[in-house]
Design a protein around this motif. Structure first.
Motif, PDB file in Angstrom:
ATOM      1  N   UNK A  48       0.816  -1.215   0.000  1.00  0.00           N
ATOM      2  CA  UNK A  48       0.000   0.000   0.000  1.00  0.00           C
ATOM      3  C   UNK A  48       0.854   1.272   0.000  1.00  0.00           C
ATOM      4  N   UNK A  49       2.174   1.107  -0.067  1.00  0.00           N
ATOM      5  CA  UNK A  49       3.121   2.227  -0.073  1.00  0.00           C
ATOM      6  C   UNK A  49       3.105   3.030   1.225  1.00  0.00           C
ATOM      7  N   UNK A  50       2.728   2.349   2.324  1.00  0.00           N
ATOM      8  CA  UNK A  50       2.793   2.959   3.647  1.00  0.00           C
ATOM      9  C   UNK A  50       3.515   2.007   4.616  1.00  0.00           C
ATOM     10  N   UNK A  51       4.780   1.700   4.353  1.00  0.00           N
ATOM     11  CA  UNK A  51       5.490   0.717   5.201  1.00  0.00           C
ATOM     12  C   UNK A  51       5.694   1.229   6.624  1.00  0.00           C
ATOM     13  N   UNK A  52       5.601   0.322   7.560  1.00  0.00           N
ATOM     14  CA  UNK A  52       5.862   0.636   8.969  1.00  0.00           C
ATOM     15  C   UNK A  52       7.318   0.273   9.242  1.00  0.00           C
ATOM     16  N   UNK A  53       8.122   1.257   9.571  1.00  0.00           N
ATOM     17  CA  UNK A  53       9.568   1.088   9.593  1.00  0.00           C
ATOM     18  C   UNK A  53      10.073   0.159  10.689  1.00  0.00           C
ATOM     19  N   UNK A  54       9.310  -0.008  11.780  1.00  0.00           N
ATOM     20  CA  UNK A  54       9.817  -0.801  12.903  1.00  0.00           C
ATOM     21  C   UNK A  54       9.432  -2.269  12.839  1.00  0.00           C
TER      22      UNK A  54
END
Length: 202
Positions: A48-54
């Motif tokens: 969705x092009x909204x990656x969660x970095x952690x």
């Protein structure tokens, strides 16, 4: 009376090992669900092009905890690796002796790891420093309690707790196995894990 106390101690070790194994089973199940959830969320958010970095770091630490808890459980289930090229050529009596020696070495390794973790994590030194990680680092150059993880920003010592937990649980499991191998207690029927007799390699 001493014989009764010795028998009580042996039974306590075996019961503690069984209780630990039950807790490890629950922990393994929970961590597997958590890891699966983290990976699925990671895939969806990246798509969705909204990656969660952690999430990546969380999954790595989840695998680390899974590995050590699983290794401890495998010790009690006697699923640890064994090379039988030599022992299978020995007489049954010598095979039993080799098994006792092997199990004893597991216990020795567990105790050595406990000592190593105690020296590394230095709880006594931390207490003397007033539980101030920076003060301990200044005195001993042990930066364990001042470091934090890269993306979660959690204290690294919390993540590293799996090592002393693993050391203690593996030692208890090893002692329970050793008592069974020495015929000092009857072999315990382990429940909760669907295993056949052919699954064991030790």
């Amino acid at each position: 009376m001493p014989a009764t106390r010795a028998l009580s101690l042996r039974r306590t070790i075996v019961r503690t090992s069984s209780a630990l194994l039950a807790l490890e089973r629950l922990a393994l199940m929970g961590l597997m669900y958590l890891l699966t959830g983290l990976i699925l969320v990671n895939v969806v958010t990246r798509y969705s092009h909204f990656p969660i970095y952690w999430i990546d770091e969380s999954a790595v630490y989840c695998v680390v905890w899974l590995t050590f808890i699983g290794a401890s459980a495998m010790t009690r289930l006697r699923l640890d690796f064994a090379v039988t090229m030599l022992t299978e050529r020995l007489s049954p009596q010598r095979q039993k002796l080799a098994k006792v020696i092997s199990t004893g070495l597991v216990v020795v390794f567990g105790v050595a790891l406990i000592v190593t973790c105690a020296l590394w994590m230095d709880p006594i030194g931390l207490a003397r420093a007033g539980f101030d990680g920076r003060k301990l680092a200044a005195e001993t150059f042990n930066f364990l309690y001042t470091e934090r993880t890269q993306t979660l920003n959690w204290p690294t010592w919390v993540m590293y707790l799996t090592l002393p937990i693993f050391a203690v649980s593996m030692t208890i499991h090893g002692l329970a196995n050793l008592l069974e191998d020495l015929d000092l207690v009857p072999r315990t029927k382990l429940t909760g894990f669907q295993l056949s007799e052919l699954d064991g390699v030790n």
